[in-house]
Design a protein around this motif. Structure first.
Motif, short mmCIF file in Angstrom:
data_model
loop_
_atom_site.label_atom_id
_atom_site.label_comp_id
_atom_site.label_asym_id
_atom_site.label_seq_id
_atom_site.Cartn_x
_atom_site.Cartn_y
_atom_site.Cartn_z
N ILE A 1 -0.13 4.46 -0.75
CA ILE A 1 0.63 3.24 -0.48
C ILE A 1 1.80 3.56 0.45
CG2 ILE A 1 2.16 1.51 -1.52
CD1 ILE A 1 -0.73 0.88 -2.02
N LEU B 1 2.72 1.75 3.92
CA LEU B 1 4.03 1.13 4.08
C LEU B 1 4.73 1.64 5.34
CD1 LEU B 1 6.51 -0.46 3.16
CD2 LEU B 1 7.05 1.45 1.63
N PHE C 1 9.43 5.59 -1.61
CA PHE C 1 8.03 5.13 -1.61
C PHE C 1 7.27 5.74 -0.45
CE2 PHE C 1 9.79 0.95 -3.52
CZ PHE C 1 9.91 1.54 -4.76
N PRO D 1 5.55 3.05 -6.33
CA PRO D 1 6.28 1.85 -6.75
C PRO D 1 5.45 0.98 -7.69
CG PRO D 1 5.35 1.50 -4.60
CD PRO D 1 5.04 2.92 -4.97
N ILE E 1 6.11 -3.28 -4.39
CA ILE E 1 5.41 -3.04 -3.13
C ILE E 1 4.89 -4.35 -2.54
CG2 ILE E 1 3.09 -2.49 -3.97
CD1 ILE E 1 4.96 -0.53 -1.29
N LEU F 1 -0.69 -7.35 0.35
CA LEU F 1 -1.07 -6.03 -0.18
C LEU F 1 -2.57 -5.93 -0.35
CD1 LEU F 1 -0.01 -3.35 -1.19
CD2 LEU F 1 0.15 -4.35 -3.46
#
Length: 73
Positions: free
Chosen positions: A2, A6, A34, A40, A45, A56
């Motif tokens: 993730i 991100l 993160f 997270p 997130i 997401l």
């Protein structure tokens, strides 16, 4: 995983971690953590990705198919 998504999306949008923190309401320190591997909560997130105009579900689905391919082989 993730954190990599991100960071890539943040950079794609030419945002600094500080700018994303202000936009999302999540602290700069948390965003940095993160991106560097701290996992997270889903609600956090999701809030960050929402601030960047992304869902997401779309981001995770792309990587999830890679994971499924690895598991099935």
């Amino acid at each position: 995983m993730i954190g990599e998504l991100l960071k890539a999306e943040r950079q794609k949008q030419n945002l600094t971690q500080k700018q994303l923190a202000e936009k999302s309401g999540i602290s700069f320190v948390s965003i940095s953590r993160f991106e560097n591997g701290t996992q997270p909560r889903l609600s956090i997130i999701t809030k960050i990705f929402d601030a960047m105009g992304k869902t997401l579900q779309i981001e995770v689905k792309d990587k999830a198919s890679d994971v499924l391919d690895m598991v099935s082989n």
